[in-house]
Design an enzyme around this catalytic site. Sequence first.
Site, PDB file in Angstrom:
ATOM      1  N   SER A  36       0.797  -1.231   0.000  1.00 58.93           N
ATOM      2  CA  SER A  36       0.000   0.000   0.000  1.00 58.93           C
ATOM      3  C   SER A  36       0.830   1.281   0.000  1.00 58.93           C
ATOM      4  O   SER A  36       0.325   2.337  -0.356  1.00 58.93           O
ATOM      5  CB  SER A  36      -0.970   0.016   1.178  1.00 58.93           C
ATOM      6  OG  SER A  36      -0.288   0.228   2.388  1.00 58.93           O
ATOM      7  N   LYS A  77       0.486   4.528   6.674  1.00 62.53           N
ATOM      8  CA  LYS A  77      -0.124   5.378   5.641  1.00 62.53           C
ATOM      9  C   LYS A  77       0.438   6.788   5.770  1.00 62.53           C
ATOM     10  O   LYS A  77       1.084   7.147   6.741  1.00 62.53           O
ATOM     11  CB  LYS A  77      -1.648   5.448   5.791  1.00 62.53           C
ATOM     12  CG  LYS A  77      -2.360   4.106   5.819  1.00 62.53           C
ATOM     13  CD  LYS A  77      -2.343   3.399   4.495  1.00 62.53           C
ATOM     14  CE  LYS A  77      -3.031   2.044   4.628  1.00 62.53           C
ATOM     15  NZ  LYS A  77      -2.714   1.136   3.573  1.00 62.53           N
TER      16      LYS A  77
END
Length: 191
Positions: A36, A77
């Site tokens: 990700s 993230k």
Amino acid sequence: MKKELLEWIISIAVAFVILFIVGKFIVTPYTIKGESMDPTLKDGERVAVNIIGYKTGGLEKGNVVVFHANKNDDYVKRVIGVPGDKVEYKNDTLYVNGKKQDEPYLNYNLKHKQGDYITGTFQVKDLPNANPKSNVIPKGKYLVLGDNREVSKDSRAFGLIDEDQIVGKVSFRFWPFSEFKYNFNPENTKN
């Protein structure tokens, strides 16, 4: 001789205690899992996460953070929006408080996208569990997205995260050593 040996043992014991305290309360290692954040952070790479620095210095847009996604999983993230920000994406272009923002960490993924868009179009009010009447990020909440937007499970899927979910800010990548890097903010990104 015995005194010197005792001094060495005490010195080594103190060093281990200091390392334990630093590792437990200041910086902790974390292994990247998944794609990700690719290519910024790749699967299997190891980073040091500062678990107190972000509390004293605050989080800024562009910081890369580790947070508790649920009881079993931690995610890594990038912070896109902080409390008080009005965030909107239009056709892969980020606008914060009405101003277009550069996202140089997306350059690689934009060049290699599979579809028309990697981020798409959305506003804060479109996110899961968001107030449908407000595009402003509330106090104590953050909008986080993975750099590899086409595969990332992030705020678009689970909504804004609470500040108390955040473990810490990624300080540096230490493994593999050949990929050592200490700052992941946008102005230091080369993709």
